[in-house]
Design an enzyme around this catalytic site. Sequence first.
Site, short mmCIF file in Angstrom:
data_model
loop_
_atom_site.label_atom_id
_atom_site.label_comp_id
_atom_site.label_asym_id
_atom_site.label_seq_id
_atom_site.Cartn_x
_atom_site.Cartn_y
_atom_site.Cartn_z
CG ASP A 40 -20.40 1.35 -17.31
OD1 ASP A 40 -20.97 0.63 -16.39
OD2 ASP A 40 -20.19 2.55 -16.74
CG HIS A 97 -18.10 0.52 -14.14
ND1 HIS A 97 -19.57 0.61 -13.89
CD2 HIS A 97 -17.45 1.23 -13.20
CE1 HIS A 97 -19.64 1.09 -12.75
NE2 HIS A 97 -18.48 1.57 -12.22
CD GLU A 113 -19.33 2.81 -8.75
OE1 GLU A 113 -20.22 3.44 -7.89
OE2 GLU A 113 -19.82 2.33 -9.90
#
Length: 535
Positions: free
Chosen positions: A171, A242, A309
């Site tokens: 991440d 990420h 995201e």
Amino acid sequence: MPRDVVAGSGEVRLTEYSQIHAGPGAEGVGQWLSGVLRQATGLPLREGWELDDTDGDGIGLRLAPGLGAEEYRLVSGPSGVLIEGGGAAGVFWGAQTLRQLLGPDAYRRAPVGRDRTWAVPHLTIEDAPRFRWRGLMLDVARHFMPKDGVLRYLDLLAAHKLNVFHFHLTDDQGWRVEIKKYPRLTEVGSWRARTKIGHRASPLWEEKPHGGHYTQDDIREIVAYAAERHITVVPEIDVPGHSQAAIAAYPELGNTDVIDTTALSVWDTWGINPNVLAPTDNTLRFYEDVFEEVLELFPSEFIHVGGDECLKDQWRQSATAQTRMRELGLKDEDELQAWFIGHFDGWLSARGRRLIGWDEILEGGLAKGAAVSSWRGYAGGIAAARAGHDVVMCPEQQVYLDHRQDAGADEPVPIGYVRSLEDVYRFEPVPAELTPYEARHVLGTQANVWTEVMEDQARVDYQAFPRLAAFAEVAWSSLPVPAERDFAGFERRLAVHYGRLDALGVAYRPPTGPRPWQRRPGVLGRPIDGPPPNR
């Protein structure tokens, strides 16, 4: 809650003369069961050469072709205890049930008394899981969990008959798996200089480095340990969002025509990060190399690529990204992400694997062979199943275990909606909107543990338990519809299960609320009031 239980009269007592016999195909389960029971009971539990050698006080393990692969039958009677399974996994789940029947002290690592009676009541249990995917996602990127903690969690999954460990390894805040071709991923990407304490709006910082990673041999050990417990490890390598930890290690992976990627470091706070991978051939080749090593380490059918995201502002500003879109005939940045994910779908398929990603991979067109982890509610899973794609249901509003367990002011770093133990027990993985044909695409369900506000193992325990026990029953048992589930009956059984968790050293949330040392006064969270949306 097992499918069928028929009680008898009497009991099987394990003694110093008791033996365990494992038939062909069940030898691994026999080794596991012998190991855990010897350390807990102090009994020698020698290997029996034939099933009949048990003499009424022993344990037999064998395969029974008429049962499903994870189905088992446990018979405790005058001849001893016999566990049959359609496959080794079924025998293993039956062995887990046997351990439950022996009482909480069967979960200890050494005997607590010499004069203990170890008895199994006479009964017959027949059982099988509802879903083939019964998972827990553990985020070790935000807060690193050392290898021993991961092995411990595999034991906890096995004790609850969960069989998928979704291993969130990369991440913005850290890269946790050794990639030999790209050593800077862990040399640089596995450490951040400091860490935000609490929600991203919190003014508090831990002003010391945080990090760590697993060597490839660590990963092999974790995967082998899981396999012995009939758990599949599904790795997650996040693309194209990420990814700041990877870009910090190798700046050429980022959108260099938009920002100075050489100035980026591993991210030290939480939220959605704007620094995403550049959609270039160099990035594709880099991650193909990464996945080549990942495939060698993880034999799982599915490889998780994230896909969630991914902010597209940098792509909109990047001449390189816009040129790539024109070359490919793509109308917008959502289609560019779909192309990126689709590339790895084809790449993995060519190597006999299957891609799975968060439900954002639906945007811009779903990759042909991909499966979906439906996290933003049920809608993504419904859309994917109706389009003929396999789905794992893990809606944030229902089974994100980082969300707070109660509205009380003592809850540590309260995040999201209240998801009580009862809420989790009444979670239904299969949306009512799906037809029976569409519902066949629901592989199962998964609870997710994101660790932004969980700094250590004890905090993970607090957030996960006892709710993970409720989730495990939802994933395994064929329960009534949510409103008709016997939560009071579950609570009565859970009162006994707390003793098992105590023996295992699990720092669960007590039903009366957090203990003083489990609270985090003064650390800002992000509570959301009201009931969560159910869509």
